[in-house]
Motif scaffolding. Structure first.
Motif, PDB file in Angstrom:
ATOM      1  N   ASP A 262     -23.441  -5.385   9.350  1.00 48.67           N
ATOM      2  CA  ASP A 262     -23.868  -4.748   8.107  1.00 48.67           C
ATOM      3  C   ASP A 262     -23.485  -3.273   8.052  1.00 48.67           C
ATOM      4  N   LEU A 263     -22.313  -2.951   8.547  1.00 55.64           N
ATOM      5  CA  LEU A 263     -21.786  -1.600   8.458  1.00 55.64           C
ATOM      6  C   LEU A 263     -20.288  -1.690   8.173  1.00 55.64           C
ATOM      7  N   ALA A 264     -19.895  -1.295   6.963  1.00 55.30           N
ATOM      8  CA  ALA A 264     -18.491  -1.302   6.568  1.00 55.30           C
ATOM      9  C   ALA A 264     -17.967   0.125   6.670  1.00 55.30           C
ATOM     10  N   VAL A 265     -16.887   0.304   7.408  1.00 59.11           N
ATOM     11  CA  VAL A 265     -16.444   1.648   7.780  1.00 59.11           C
ATOM     12  C   VAL A 265     -14.961   1.827   7.493  1.00 59.11           C
ATOM     13  N   ALA A 266     -14.598   3.018   7.040  1.00 58.16           N
ATOM     14  CA  ALA A 266     -13.199   3.420   6.935  1.00 58.16           C
ATOM     15  C   ALA A 266     -12.995   4.643   7.810  1.00 58.16           C
ATOM     16  N   VAL A 267     -11.955   4.592   8.640  1.00 56.97           N
ATOM     17  CA  VAL A 267     -11.560   5.733   9.468  1.00 56.97           C
ATOM     18  C   VAL A 267     -10.182   6.164   9.010  1.00 56.97           C
TER      19      VAL A 267
ATOM     20  N   GLY B 200       0.762  -1.243   0.000  1.00 57.15           N
ATOM     21  CA  GLY B 200       0.000   0.000   0.000  1.00 57.15           C
ATOM     22  C   GLY B 200       0.784   1.278   0.000  1.00 57.15           C
ATOM     23  N   GLN B 201       2.008   1.254  -0.489  1.00 56.64           N
ATOM     24  CA  GLN B 201       2.787   2.484  -0.605  1.00 56.64           C
ATOM     25  C   GLN B 201       2.990   2.806  -2.082  1.00 56.64           C
ATOM     26  N   GLY B 202       3.832   3.781  -2.375  1.00 55.38           N
ATOM     27  CA  GLY B 202       4.103   4.117  -3.763  1.00 55.38           C
ATOM     28  C   GLY B 202       2.989   4.937  -4.379  1.00 55.38           C
ATOM     29  N   ARG B 203       2.650   4.613  -5.621  1.00 54.03           N
ATOM     30  CA  ARG B 203       1.684   5.429  -6.372  1.00 54.03           C
ATOM     31  C   ARG B 203       0.241   4.946  -6.244  1.00 54.03           C
ATOM     32  N   THR B 204       0.013   3.928  -5.461  1.00 56.40           N
ATOM     33  CA  THR B 204      -1.364   3.488  -5.217  1.00 56.40           C
ATOM     34  C   THR B 204      -2.074   4.524  -4.363  1.00 56.40           C
ATOM     35  N   LEU B 205      -3.252   4.951  -4.808  1.00 57.03           N
ATOM     36  CA  LEU B 205      -4.009   5.985  -4.097  1.00 57.03           C
ATOM     37  C   LEU B 205      -5.453   5.535  -3.899  1.00 57.03           C
ATOM     38  N   VAL B 206      -5.980   5.859  -2.742  1.00 56.87           N
ATOM     39  CA  VAL B 206      -7.375   5.531  -2.428  1.00 56.87           C
ATOM     40  C   VAL B 206      -7.994   6.699  -1.675  1.00 56.87           C
ATOM     41  N   SER B 207      -9.297   6.655  -1.546  1.00 63.20           N
ATOM     42  CA  SER B 207     -10.028   7.595  -0.694  1.00 63.20           C
ATOM     43  C   SER B 207     -10.674   6.806   0.444  1.00 63.20           C
ATOM     44  N   PRO B 208     -11.068   7.470   1.519  1.00 59.01           N
ATOM     45  CA  PRO B 208     -11.818   6.759   2.561  1.00 59.01           C
ATOM     46  C   PRO B 208     -13.069   6.069   2.013  1.00 59.01           C
ATOM     47  N   LEU B 209     -13.747   6.703   1.049  1.00 57.30           N
ATOM     48  CA  LEU B 209     -14.919   6.052   0.457  1.00 57.30           C
ATOM     49  C   LEU B 209     -14.529   4.742  -0.212  1.00 57.30           C
TER      50      LEU B 209
ATOM     51  N   VAL C 194      -7.959   2.699   9.428  1.00 53.84           N
ATOM     52  CA  VAL C 194      -8.607   1.491   9.944  1.00 53.84           C
ATOM     53  C   VAL C 194      -9.834   1.230   9.074  1.00 53.84           C
ATOM     54  N   ILE C 195      -9.973  -0.028   8.629  1.00 58.47           N
ATOM     55  CA  ILE C 195     -11.204  -0.445   7.963  1.00 58.47           C
ATOM     56  C   ILE C 195     -11.808  -1.582   8.772  1.00 58.47           C
ATOM     57  N   ALA C 196     -13.124  -1.629   8.843  1.00 59.22           N
ATOM     58  CA  ALA C 196     -13.782  -2.676   9.630  1.00 59.22           C
ATOM     59  C   ALA C 196     -15.222  -2.848   9.154  1.00 59.22           C
TER      60      ALA C 196
ATOM     61  N   MET D  91     -12.074   2.763   0.401  1.00 60.71           N
ATOM     62  CA  MET D  91     -11.684   1.725   1.364  1.00 60.71           C
ATOM     63  C   MET D  91     -12.892   1.212   2.144  1.00 60.71           C
ATOM     64  N   ALA D  92     -13.863   2.075   2.394  1.00 62.61           N
ATOM     65  CA  ALA D  92     -15.107   1.584   3.012  1.00 62.61           C
ATOM     66  C   ALA D  92     -15.816   0.642   2.059  1.00 62.61           C
ATOM     67  N   ASN D  93     -15.775   0.962   0.788  1.00 57.03           N
ATOM     68  CA  ASN D  93     -16.437   0.110  -0.199  1.00 57.03           C
ATOM     69  C   ASN D  93     -15.697  -1.204  -0.388  1.00 57.03           C
ATOM     70  N   LEU D  94     -14.363  -1.175  -0.325  1.00 60.50           N
ATOM     71  CA  LEU D  94     -13.587  -2.420  -0.352  1.00 60.50           C
ATOM     72  C   LEU D  94     -14.044  -3.343   0.778  1.00 60.50           C
TER      73      LEU D  94
END
Length: 633
Positions: A599-604, A491-500, A593-595, A502-505
């Motif tokens: 039935d609630l998927a959350v990214a902090v 998860g380093q380098g040029r890989t980019l994500v948003s909190p949304l 943190v993702i969890a 990661m919550a969807n993942l």
């Protein structure tokens, strides 16, 4: 009304039946062009008629009439005729034209010519000297924005418009008054002082609209000392609290001159339009259709009598979104004390509903939750683990976890706090639970960058979706240099994500299939194919998702997210992540943190935080605990 028409009245010694009509049509053409100054109206000079015409129609704004002669008839008196003028006004903001007839008297002169007679009644029947016309736009009631369970999120709420009334300054300097008010309401003093100084002597110059609760918090003594202070009670479409889901919901503001010009007549000056988020995206639906009232006014600009023309306003229609007011409020309260940009995003795996999307005050109005672009750190090991499953591994596969490793000339270490007992040969589940960097980096020769990108796509990263508001769904390059590919494995380098993203993942892992996040519940507002997107070439399977859940459960039961064992029932799955950024030594870190629980998927996410488990773990626990309490309540 500034066009000029060179219209000459020509005389004839012998009149034909059409002479009166021709004279009337010259007047109709001049009225439609906005210029009657070159016509002769007997005792009234063309210039005087022009001045009256401009004064009578000034209150109709940029509207221009179409005027035609529909009939010319005897007036019942020798040497007089009456032409019926049919008027049609295309009023800004009105879908239908204002149409009516007026009478233009015609008198035969001594030379035998038909001469039109001017009076205000030629423009509007019954209009007397000194009276004029005015068109007022009547705003439509804006549609509400509703949330989960039909709860009202945005509706008309009381406000106080605070400003300086220049007519009440009573000798005080406008600049001094403006600066006093700016200090009292925490406004840019220079800009407001300039606005007050440049306004007319009778103008009310609004400083800002304030919610009732914000107005009550102002220093009453300081406000009372402001010369010319005026507070106007009003209403405005507002969310339940200041800043509530502001990036998603957007706001409402007065249309600019450019908005009006670009609207093709749909907007009139003074109209309100949506700005940002749902308010802007669905402005046409929410705004409704404004009404128009045309009325006679006297010299003091006071309307009298019944309206001459009225088009009732049509209220806007509501838009329903999936946000849960309680969960959104909880998320915003949890982030309230964090100075760094931060976010909490929650998606329901069973439906894809986005139920919370909060940004902390450190985001300073930017949508960190939806648009942030950050390295995911060790939360991305879930993607690498999927790539390993697709190579035939299972959660029980034994992998090596050395304290450090070298890949493509780059040395990678585990974090200093990594437990010694989980170095050497360990299972893939243990590697994910304790977040062994080296065992995942060592997969770089086995899993290509293209395969890594495909695994990410299977979990929704980079997937196209029309949420109804701008989003960044993530980006994983399909090709990388060897060193960049190696660090991408964790998860380093040029890989980019948003909190949304990661919550969807996390939601996709929990659901056992790719979940497409959605915000808008009202049917027909978004195209189905645009919302769903094309999907990954190799979709996530139910078996793969089950294996990922097994490993992510171990993160809670025996790894870094033990704090989530406090939840009831103790079934949470998750992953922590820490991503280094910047040039400092030691480097600063993003905390992730993702969890998923019940039935609630959350990214902090906290942009400048400690280890994911240290910074994000307690936030995740508190959010999920509040969600559980809400369900039980």
């Amino acid at each position: 009304m500034a066009l000029s028409a060179a219209l000459l009245v020509t005389g004839c010694s012998v009149l034909s039946p059409d002479d009166a009509r021709e004279a009337a049509e010259r007047v109709a053409t001049a009225l439609g062009a906005g210029s009657v100054e070159e016509l002769s109206f007997g005792d009234v000079e063309g210039a005087s008629a022009q001045a009256q015409y401009e004064r009578i129609t000034a209150g109709l704004g940029e509207a221009a009439p179409a005027v035609e002669v529909s009939a010319v008839e005897d007036a019942g008196e020798e040497g007089r005729r009456e032409a019926t003028l049919s008027w049609s006004w295309d009023l800004p903001g009105a879908e239908q034209d204002w149409a009516y007839d007026s009478v233009l008297p015609l008198v035969r002169s001594g030379s035998g010519e038909w001469v039109p007679e001017w009076s205000p009644a030629v423009v509007q029947p019954g209009l007397a000297e000194g009276e004029a016309l005015r068109a007022r736009t009547v705003a439509a009631d804006r549609g509400d924005i509703l949330g989960a369970g039909g709860e009202t999120l945005v509706t008309e709420r009381p406000i106080r418009r605070v400003g300086i009334d220049r007519s009440q300054l009573e000798g005080a300097e406008p600049e001094e008054a403006a600066r006093r008010l700016a200090a009292a309401v925490d406004l840019d003093a220079d800009a407001y002082a300039t606005a007050v100084e440049e306004a007319g002597p009778e103008a009310f110059v609004e400083a800002l609209p304030l919610r009732e609760e914000d107005f009550r918090e102002l220093d009453a003594e300081q406000m009372a000392a402001v010369p010319g202070l005026l507070v106007v009670e009003d209403e405005m479409p507002l969310a339940p609290a200041r800043g509530f889901a502001a990036d998603l919901l957007g706001g409402v503001a007065e249309a600019t001159a450019e908005d009006v010009a670009d609207s093709g007549g749909e907007l009139a000056p003074g109209a309100t339009v949506g700005r940002g988020g749902v308010q802007e995206r669905f402005d046409d639906r929410l705004r409704g259709t404004p009404g128009v009232v045309v009325e006679e006014i006297g010299e003091e600009a006071v309307a009298g009598g019944e309206p001459l023309f009225e088009v009732p306003a049509q209220a806007g229609e509501p838009v329903t979104v999936t946000l849960d007011r309680g969960l959104q409020t909880t998320a915003e309260e949890l982030l309230a004390g964090i100075e760094s940009p931060s976010a909490v995003v929650a998606v329901r795996p069973s439906t894809g509903e986005l139920v919370a999307s909060a940004n902390g005050p450190g985001s300073e109005g930017y949508s960190t939750a939806l648009l942030g672009q950050y390295a995911p750190g060790s939360t991305f090991k879930v993607v690498t683990a999927l790539g390993m499953l697709r190579k035939g591994d299972t959660p029980a596969t034994v992998v090596q976890c050395p304290p450090s490793t070298t890949a493509a000339g780059v040395r990678i270490d585990n974090v200093e706090s990594y437990p010694d007992e989980f170095t050497g040969p360990i299972t893939l589940t243990e590697s994910l639970a304790h977040s062994c960097n080296t065992s995942f980096v060592d997969q770089h020769d086995r899993i290509s960058q293209a395969e890594l990108a495909e695994a990410a796509a299977a979990l929704g990263i980079g997937a196209g979706t029309d949420l109804g508001a701008p989003v960044f769904s993530g980006s994983v390059p399909e090709e990388e240099e060897p060193a960049q590919h190696a660090v991408a494995m964790f998860g380093q380098g040029r890989t980019l994500v948003s909190p949304l993203s990661m919550a969807n993942l996390t939601a996709s892992v929990a659901a056992g299939e790719l979940v497409t996040p959605r915000l808008v519940s009202t049917e027909g507002l978004l195209e189905e194919d645009a919302t769903a997107g094309p999907g990954p070439e190799e979709p996530l399977t139910a078996e793969e998702a089950e294996q990922l859940r097994t490993m992510m459960r171990a993160v809670v039961s025996s790894g870094h997210l033990g704090v989530l064992q406090e939840l009831e029932p103790d079934t949470a799955i998750g992953k922590t992540g820490t991503a280094e950024f910047g040039d400092e030594d030691p480097p600063r870190t993003h905390s992730w943190v993702i969890a998923e629980h019940e039935d609630l998927a959350v990214a902090v996410f906290v942009e400048d935080g400690d280890l994911g488990s240290v910074t994000g773990g307690p936030l995740m626990r508190d959010f999920l605990a509040a969600a559980s309490a809400s369900r039980e309540g």
